[in-house]
Design an enzyme around this catalytic site. Structure first.
Site, short mmCIF file in Angstrom:
data_model
loop_
_atom_site.label_atom_id
_atom_site.label_comp_id
_atom_site.label_asym_id
_atom_site.label_seq_id
_atom_site.Cartn_x
_atom_site.Cartn_y
_atom_site.Cartn_z
N ASP A 1 31.45 38.20 49.08
CA ASP A 1 31.95 38.66 47.78
C ASP A 1 32.38 37.40 47.04
O ASP A 1 33.41 36.81 47.35
CB ASP A 1 33.14 39.61 48.03
CG ASP A 1 33.93 39.92 46.76
OD1 ASP A 1 33.46 39.59 45.67
OD2 ASP A 1 35.03 40.50 46.89
N ASP B 1 38.12 48.77 40.59
CA ASP B 1 38.18 47.41 41.14
C ASP B 1 39.01 46.53 40.20
O ASP B 1 38.52 46.09 39.16
CB ASP B 1 36.74 46.88 41.28
CG ASP B 1 36.69 45.49 41.89
OD1 ASP B 1 37.76 44.87 42.08
OD2 ASP B 1 35.58 45.01 42.19
N LYS C 1 32.44 32.06 37.72
CA LYS C 1 31.72 33.34 37.60
C LYS C 1 31.69 33.83 36.15
O LYS C 1 30.81 34.61 35.77
CB LYS C 1 32.43 34.36 38.49
CG LYS C 1 31.67 35.65 38.72
CD LYS C 1 32.37 36.48 39.77
CE LYS C 1 31.72 37.80 40.00
NZ LYS C 1 32.40 38.57 41.05
N GLU D 1 28.68 45.02 43.25
CA GLU D 1 29.98 45.11 43.92
C GLU D 1 30.43 46.56 44.18
O GLU D 1 30.86 46.87 45.30
CB GLU D 1 31.04 44.35 43.10
CG GLU D 1 30.85 42.84 43.22
CD GLU D 1 31.52 42.03 42.14
OE1 GLU D 1 32.28 42.61 41.33
OE2 GLU D 1 31.29 40.81 42.09
P1 AMP Z 1 40.81 39.85 44.10
O1 AMP Z 1 40.20 39.05 42.98
O2 AMP Z 1 40.27 41.18 44.28
O3 AMP Z 1 40.95 39.10 45.38
O4 AMP Z 1 42.34 40.10 43.61
C1 AMP Z 1 43.20 39.06 43.44
C2 AMP Z 1 44.37 39.54 42.64
O5 AMP Z 1 45.08 40.54 43.37
C3 AMP Z 1 45.37 38.43 42.36
O6 AMP Z 1 45.83 38.51 41.03
C4 AMP Z 1 46.47 38.74 43.34
O7 AMP Z 1 47.71 38.24 42.88
C5 AMP Z 1 46.44 40.25 43.37
N1 AMP Z 1 47.09 40.81 44.56
C6 AMP Z 1 46.78 40.56 45.85
N2 AMP Z 1 47.60 41.24 46.67
C7 AMP Z 1 48.46 41.95 45.87
C8 AMP Z 1 49.55 42.83 46.10
N3 AMP Z 1 49.97 43.11 47.34
N4 AMP Z 1 50.18 43.36 45.03
C9 AMP Z 1 49.79 43.06 43.78
N5 AMP Z 1 48.78 42.24 43.49
C10 AMP Z 1 48.11 41.67 44.52
#
Ligand code: AMP
Length: 513
Positions: A11, A205, A72, A179
Site C-alpha cells: 500500500d 478510507d 503520490k 485500494e
Molecule cells: P494512513 O495514511 O492510513 O496510514 O493514516 C495516517 C493518519 O492516521 C495519520 O494522520 C495518523 O496521525 C492517523 N492516525 C493513526 N492512528 C491514529 C489513531 N489512533 N487515532 C487518530 N488518528 C490516527
C-alpha cells in the site's frame, strides 16, 4: 513456486506505506527496522546521505527543503494541473516544470542541485518497502514480485507512473489494484467466504492527507466500484494542524510571544500533537509536552477528547458529505449497504465512527483489521494468488476489477465524446468501432483519447492521441478506420487504429509519465 519466493502487497500511501505477505495460510504485516508496521512515505537528502522512510521523517526538520513527501499527489500528473499548482504552494520543497509539462522535484544533494520526478521518489519508498520485506522475511531469494495499490480514481497516467516507480525499485509489478478493492478483499478473506456473495460494501478510507469513500458491489469475486467520492485534501494532518494552532495560541497567551513561522518549532509541535491525537482515540485525555519549544520556554497543556472533538467538529461533519454523495451516485439506499469498512489511521477516531454509525442508522462497523493495514493485507492476498503462492482458503480466489471512468474518443467537429468503454466495465476488456470519413478525399483521422463522463471531450480529461493517415482518397463515408481500445488487468489502456482498406496501423499505450 519455491517456498521462499515471496510475492508481497504494498500500500503505497500519501503519508504512510505498508507492506504485507501471505505465508503459512495467513497475512503477515512486514515490520520495519524501527519496529513499525507502517513506514513514512518520506525521502530526505542530507548533506551526504539519502534517507528513506521513518529515518527520513525524523531528519526532515533539519532539511526541510530537501525532505520530500506527498509524491503520490504528483505522480502521473502534469505540472500545469490546478491541483499540482495548489499543492506546490504548501510544500517546503521546490517543484519546477520539466520537459513535457512534467513536475520535477528539486533537491540539493552532495553540493549539487538534482531534479527528481515523482516516480523516482515513489520508487525510493517502494525500494525501502522491498528492503523491509527482505530483512523481515530473511529469504534466500530477494523479493521481486509485488502488487501495488492505487486510489480507484487514479487515471491511466497515474497508474503507469506507479508501475514505473515499481520497476525503478527493482520490483516486478504483478498488478496494480484499487485500494478499496484491496480493503474489501481483506475483509472478505478475514471474515468468511460467504462474504463473496453479492454484497454492497462501503469503504471509508481516511488517512493522513486524503479521504476516499467508495461503494463496491461484490459478487462471485467480481469487485465492482460503483461510485467514489472524497476529498483529496482532508486528512489526519488537518486535525494535527488545528491542535498545533491551539497550542500556539495558548503559548502566546501565556508568554506574550508568537511562534510565527518558525519551521522547527512548528514541526516539534506537529509531532507532539499527532501523538496526543492518537492517544485521544482510546483515552479521554492526553498531555502535550514540548520541551524548549520557543525562546527556551517549555510548553505543556492537557487536551481532552471533548476539546479535540469541539475543535474539529466541522472537519468530522465534512467527512460525512462524501459518504452521502457516494451513496447517491451509486443509487444505493443506506439500508441496502451490507458492510461499512473502516480503512486509514484517522478512521480510528471515535467521533468519526459515531457519525458514520449515525448515518448508517446504528450499523456495526467493520474494524477487525487494523485500518492502516487493510489495504496492504488485500494486496498481499492478491499477490499470493497471482504468483501461484496461494494456499489454504486462498486457493479458489480470483478477482476482477472494473474501470472507474468512461474512456472514449472524439467524433465529428463538435468534439462530442464517443464512449468506447463505459465506466464500470469489467477488465481486461477490448472494444472495436469502425468510423467512416466525414469529408470527400479525407486522408487522415485524428484519434484523441479522453476519460470522463461529460458529453463533450473538452470537459473530459485528455489522455493522449495520434493521427492515422494513408486513407485512400474517396467520397465521404467510404474510407473506414477501425479503432480499438483495450485495457489490461492493470487498467492500462492501449489504443490502436487501422485503415480498413490498406491494413495500415497506428497504436499508442497511454502514458504521459
Ligand atoms: P494512513 O495514511 O492510513 O496510514 O493514516 C495516517 C493518519 O492516521 C495519520 O494522520 C495518523 O496521525 C492517523 N492516525 C493513526 N492512528 C491514529 C489513531 N489512533 N487515532 C487518530 N488518528 C490516527
Amino acid at each position: 513456486m519455491a517456498e521462499d519466493n515471496h510475492a508481497i502487497g504494498i500500500d503505497l500511501g500519501t503519508t504512510y506505506s505498508c507492506a504485507a505477505v501471505w505465508q503459512a495460510d495467513h497475512v503477515e504485516i512486514l515490520v520495519n527496522d524501527h519496529g513499525n508496521r507502517t513506514t513514512r512515505s518520506y525521502v530526505t537528502f542530507t548533506d551526504n546521505k539519502r534517507l528513506v522512510g521513518d529515518e527520513a521523517f525524523s531528519q526532515a526538520g533539519r532539511f526541510p527543503a530537501n525532505s520530500i513527501f506527498d509524491s503520490k499527489r504528483l505522480i502521473g500528473r502534469r505540472f500545469s494541473d490546478a491541483t499540482v499548482q495548489n499543492d506546490i504552494k504548501c510544500w517546503p520543497f521546490k517543484v519546477v516544470e520539466g520537459p513535457a509539462d512534467k513536475p520535477m522535484i528539486v533537491v540539493n544533494h552532495k553540493g549539487e542541485e538534482k531534479q527528481f520526478a515523482a516516480e523516482d521518489i515513489s520508487s525510493m519508498v517502494l525500494a525501502k518497502m522491498r528492503e523491509i520485506a527482505n530483512s523481515y522475511l530473511c529469504s534466500r531469494i530477494p523479493v521481486k514480485d509485488a502488487v501495488i495499490t492505487v486510489p480507484s480514481y487514479f487515471n491511466d497516467s497515474q497508474r503507469q507512473a506507479t508501475i514505473q516507480a515499481g520497476k525503478l525499485a527493482g520490483l516486478n509489478v504483478l498488478r496494480i489494484i484499487n485500494e478499496p478493492t484491496a480493503a474489501a478483499i481483506a475483509y472478505g478473506i478475514d471474515k468468511k467466504a460467504s462474504w463473496f456473495r453479492k454484497r454492497h460494501v462501503m469503504i471509508f478510507d481516511w488517512g493522513g492527507g486524503t479521504l476516499d469513500v467508495s461503494l463496491l458491489t461484490i459478487g462471485h469475486n467480481v469487485f465492482d466500484v460503483k461510485a467514489t467520492a472524497g476529498d483529496t485534501h482532508l486528512g489526519g494532518e488537518d486535525l494535527d494542524n488545528r491542535m498545533v494552532n491551539y497550542c500556539i495560541e495558548e503559548f502566546q497567551r501565556k508568554h506574550k510571544v508568537g511562534i510565527g513561522g518558525n519551521v522547527k518549532a512548528l514541526r516539534k509541535a506537529k509531532i507532539e500533537c499527532e501523538k496526543a491525537k492518537k492517544v485521544l482515540s482510546f483515552s479521554f485525555e492526553a498531555v502535550i509536552e514540548i520541551d524548549s519549544w520557543f525562546n527556551g520556554e517549555d510548553f505543556h497543556t492537557t487536551f481532552t477528547r471533548d476539546m479535540f472533538e469541539k475543535l474539529n467538529m466541522d472537519i468530522f461533519n465534512k467527512c460525512m458529505e462524501p459518504v452521502k454523495k457516494c451513496l447517491e451516485d451509486a443509487k444505493i439506499d443506506i439500508s441496502d449497504v451490507d458492510d461499512v469498512v473502516l480503512v486509514g489511521g484517522s478512521s480510528r477516531i471515535p467521533k468519526v465512527q459515531e457519525l458514520l454509525q449515525e448515518v448508517f442508522k446504528g450499523k456495526e462497523l467493520c474494524k477487525s483489521i487494523n485500518p492502516d493495514e487493510a489495504v496492504a493485507y488485500g494486496a498481499a492476498v492478491q499477490a499470493a494468488v497471482l504468483s501461484g503462492n496461494a494456499t489454504g482458503k486462498l486457493q479458489h480466489f480470483t478477482l476482477s476489477d472494473v474501470i472507474p471512468m468512461s474512456l472514449g474518443t472524439e467524433v465529428r467537429k463538435e468534439d462530442l465524446m464517443n464512449v468506447m468503454i463505459p465506466r464500470n466495465t469489467k477488465i481486461p476488456t477490448k472494444k472495436h468501432r469502425t468510423f467512416v470519413t466525414l469529408y470527400d478525399n479525407q486522408t487522415s483521422v485524428r484519434c484523441g483519447v479522453f476519460e470522463g463522463e461529460n458529453k463533450f471531450t473538452r470537459d473530459n480529461n485528455y489522455l493522449g492521441g495520434f493521427t492515422i493517415d494513408g486513407i485512400p482518397r474517396a467520397p465521404k463515408g467510404v474510407g473506414e478506420v477501425d479503432v480499438c481500445f483495450s485495457i489490461d488487468a492493470n487498467g492500462i489502456l492501449k489504443v490502436s487504429a487501422e485503415v480498413m482498406s490498406t491494413g495500415q496501423k497506428k497504436a499508442i499505450t497511454i502514458n504521459r509519465s
